[in-house]
Scaffold this motif. Structure first.
Motif, PDB file in Angstrom:
ATOM      1  N   LEU A 170       0.866  -1.175   0.000  1.00 38.43           N
ATOM      2  CA  LEU A 170       0.000   0.000   0.000  1.00 38.43           C
ATOM      3  C   LEU A 170       0.903   1.225   0.000  1.00 38.43           C
ATOM      4  CD1 LEU A 170      -2.602  -1.103   2.688  1.00 38.43           C
ATOM      5  CD2 LEU A 170      -2.823  -1.232   0.216  1.00 38.43           C
ATOM      6  N   PRO A 171       0.718   2.188  -0.777  1.00 37.74           N
ATOM      7  CA  PRO A 171      -0.403   2.427  -1.681  1.00 37.74           C
ATOM      8  C   PRO A 171      -0.147   1.995  -3.116  1.00 37.74           C
ATOM      9  CG  PRO A 171       0.823   4.437  -1.449  1.00 37.74           C
ATOM     10  CD  PRO A 171       1.518   3.394  -0.601  1.00 37.74           C
ATOM     11  N   SER A 172       1.042   1.436  -3.445  1.00 30.76           N
ATOM     12  CA  SER A 172       1.394   1.173  -4.847  1.00 30.76           C
ATOM     13  C   SER A 172       0.532   0.096  -5.492  1.00 30.76           C
ATOM     14  CB  SER A 172       2.869   0.783  -4.977  1.00 30.76           C
ATOM     15  OG  SER A 172       3.080  -0.552  -4.543  1.00 30.76           O
ATOM     16  N   GLY A 173       0.026  -0.850  -4.692  1.00 36.22           N
ATOM     17  CA  GLY A 173      -0.762  -1.948  -5.239  1.00 36.22           C
ATOM     18  C   GLY A 173       0.081  -3.088  -5.776  1.00 36.22           C
ATOM     19  N   GLU A 174       1.399  -2.972  -5.682  1.00 36.90           N
ATOM     20  CA  GLU A 174       2.295  -4.042  -6.159  1.00 36.90           C
ATOM     21  C   GLU A 174       2.137  -5.273  -5.276  1.00 36.90           C
ATOM     22  OE1 GLU A 174       7.079  -4.921  -6.698  1.00 36.90           O
ATOM     23  OE2 GLU A 174       6.421  -2.956  -6.059  1.00 36.90           O
ATOM     24  N   THR A 175       2.021  -6.438  -5.917  1.00 38.55           N
ATOM     25  CA  THR A 175       1.898  -7.703  -5.202  1.00 38.55           C
ATOM     26  C   THR A 175       3.240  -8.413  -5.189  1.00 38.55           C
ATOM     27  OG1 THR A 175      -0.427  -7.905  -5.841  1.00 38.55           O
ATOM     28  CG2 THR A 175       0.677  -9.913  -5.123  1.00 38.55           C
ATOM     29  N   LYS A 176       3.597  -8.952  -4.006  1.00 37.69           N
ATOM     30  CA  LYS A 176       4.851  -9.679  -3.850  1.00 37.69           C
ATOM     31  C   LYS A 176       4.576 -11.005  -3.174  1.00 37.69           C
ATOM     32  CE  LYS A 176       7.580  -5.519  -3.212  1.00 37.69           C
ATOM     33  NZ  LYS A 176       8.481  -4.786  -2.335  1.00 37.69           N
ATOM     34  N   THR A 177       5.352 -12.015  -3.556  1.00 36.45           N
ATOM     35  CA  THR A 177       5.306 -13.305  -2.876  1.00 36.45           C
ATOM     36  C   THR A 177       6.503 -13.368  -1.955  1.00 36.45           C
ATOM     37  OG1 THR A 177       4.183 -14.361  -4.738  1.00 36.45           O
ATOM     38  CG2 THR A 177       5.327 -15.813  -3.191  1.00 36.45           C
ATOM     39  N   LEU A 178       6.243 -13.672  -0.681  1.00 35.69           N
ATOM     40  CA  LEU A 178       7.283 -13.705   0.338  1.00 35.69           C
ATOM     41  C   LEU A 178       7.219 -15.002   1.130  1.00 35.69           C
ATOM     42  CD1 LEU A 178       6.735 -10.110   1.793  1.00 35.69           C
ATOM     43  CD2 LEU A 178       8.438 -10.811   0.091  1.00 35.69           C
ATOM     44  N   ARG A 179       8.340 -15.338   1.761  1.00 35.97           N
ATOM     45  CA  ARG A 179       8.396 -16.461   2.701  1.00 35.97           C
ATOM     46  C   ARG A 179       9.009 -15.925   3.979  1.00 35.97           C
ATOM     47  NH1 ARG A 179      12.075 -20.545   4.419  1.00 35.97           N
ATOM     48  NH2 ARG A 179      13.678 -19.661   3.067  1.00 35.97           N
ATOM     49  N   SER A 207      11.008   1.546   7.883  1.00 31.59           N
ATOM     50  CA  SER A 207      12.333   1.284   7.320  1.00 31.59           C
ATOM     51  C   SER A 207      13.387   1.839   8.282  1.00 31.59           C
ATOM     52  CB  SER A 207      12.471   1.960   5.954  1.00 31.59           C
ATOM     53  OG  SER A 207      12.515   3.371   6.127  1.00 31.59           O
ATOM     54  N   PRO A 208      14.656   1.460   8.094  1.00 23.99           N
ATOM     55  CA  PRO A 208      15.717   2.028   8.936  1.00 23.99           C
ATOM     56  C   PRO A 208      15.763   3.559   8.870  1.00 23.99           C
ATOM     57  CG  PRO A 208      16.542   0.117   7.768  1.00 23.99           C
ATOM     58  CD  PRO A 208      15.166   0.409   7.223  1.00 23.99           C
ATOM     59  N   GLN A 209      15.273   4.128   7.792  1.00 21.58           N
ATOM     60  CA  GLN A 209      15.233   5.584   7.649  1.00 21.58           C
ATOM     61  C   GLN A 209      14.002   6.199   8.318  1.00 21.58           C
ATOM     62  OE1 GLN A 209      15.531   3.435   4.951  1.00 21.58           O
ATOM     63  NE2 GLN A 209      17.755   3.563   4.960  1.00 21.58           N
ATOM     64  N   GLY A 210      13.127   5.367   8.861  1.00 25.25           N
ATOM     65  CA  GLY A 210      11.948   5.855   9.574  1.00 25.25           C
ATOM     66  C   GLY A 210      10.684   5.953   8.748  1.00 25.25           C
ATOM     67  N   LYS A 211      10.745   5.607   7.466  1.00 24.29           N
ATOM     68  CA  LYS A 211       9.559   5.694   6.606  1.00 24.29           C
ATOM     69  C   LYS A 211       8.591   4.551   6.928  1.00 24.29           C
ATOM     70  CE  LYS A 211       7.957   5.802   1.871  1.00 24.29           C
ATOM     71  NZ  LYS A 211       8.215   5.492   0.493  1.00 24.29           N
ATOM     72  N   GLU A 212       7.304   4.915   7.058  1.00 19.80           N
ATOM     73  CA  GLU A 212       6.287   3.906   7.332  1.00 19.80           C
ATOM     74  C   GLU A 212       5.884   3.195   6.048  1.00 19.80           C
ATOM     75  OE1 GLU A 212       2.828   4.083  10.325  1.00 19.80           O
ATOM     76  OE2 GLU A 212       1.933   4.676   8.393  1.00 19.80           O
ATOM     77  N   HIS A 213       5.771   1.854   6.130  1.00 18.52           N
ATOM     78  CA  HIS A 213       5.323   1.021   5.018  1.00 18.52           C
ATOM     79  C   HIS A 213       4.132   0.190   5.482  1.00 18.52           C
ATOM     80  CE1 HIS A 213       8.940   1.748   2.566  1.00 18.52           C
ATOM     81  NE2 HIS A 213       9.554   1.795   3.738  1.00 18.52           N
ATOM     82  N   MET A 214       3.264  -0.143   4.531  1.00 17.65           N
ATOM     83  CA  MET A 214       2.091  -0.961   4.835  1.00 17.65           C
ATOM     84  C   MET A 214       1.850  -1.958   3.703  1.00 17.65           C
ATOM     85  SD  MET A 214      -0.410   2.103   6.123  1.00 17.65           S
ATOM     86  CE  MET A 214      -1.738   1.060   6.639  1.00 17.65           C
ATOM     87  N   ALA A 215       1.377  -3.140   4.071  1.00 17.27           N
ATOM     88  CA  ALA A 215       1.024  -4.155   3.079  1.00 17.27           C
ATOM     89  C   ALA A 215      -0.105  -5.015   3.639  1.00 17.27           C
ATOM     90  CB  ALA A 215       2.223  -5.025   2.732  1.00 17.27           C
TER      91      ALA A 215
END
Length: 132
Positions: A61-70, A107-115
């Motif tokens: 979020l917000p890019s809408g990119e889908t990733k497969t993770l383990r 992130s280490p730089q302090g930016k908030e990420h959401m998924a």
């Protein structure tokens, strides 16, 4: 409890293994999750829950990119291949979430990420493997 956090469910085996790894790391966000999570036996885990060694998809979020993770232990991490350490900020934010939950990390730089967790493709417990 960390902010922006949905309720988490962890297996007893995951809690035991992760607690041992974190004994000397008092600053990990994962310690907070271990303290407040609902802990269940591996045989009681819903199939749409992210446990250790689960393969799943997320939508950024917000890019809408889908990733497969383990989700894996640090020694097995290879972010370029989608294997994310449970001790990383993103890994810790995903452990114990269900499909439909939103992970939030910085992130280490302090930016908030959401998924958003979109799908569980493989979960060891759902496949009858309670020792992975």
């Amino acid at each position: 409890m960390p902010s922006h956090s949905p309720e988490r469910t962890l297996t007893q085996l995951d809690v035991t293994r992760l607690s041992r790894r974190l004994q000397n790391n008092k600053s990990s966000l994962l310690i907070d999750w271990l303290d407040v999570a609902t802990v269940v036996e591996a045989t009681e885990v819903p199939a749409d829950l992210i446990t250790m060694n689960t393969l799943f998809t997320v939508e950024d979020l917000p890019s809408g990119e889908t990733k497969t993770l383990r989700l894996c232990y640090p020694e097995d991490a290879d972010p370029a291949q989608g294997s994310i350490s449970v001790l990383s900020p993103v890994g810790a934010s995903l452990l114990g979430l269900n499909v439909g939950d939103t992970a939030v990390w910085h992130s280490p730089q302090g930016k908030e990420h959401m998924a958003v967790v979109k799908q569980v493709l493989f979960q060891p417990e759902a496949s009858g493997d309670y020792a992975l």
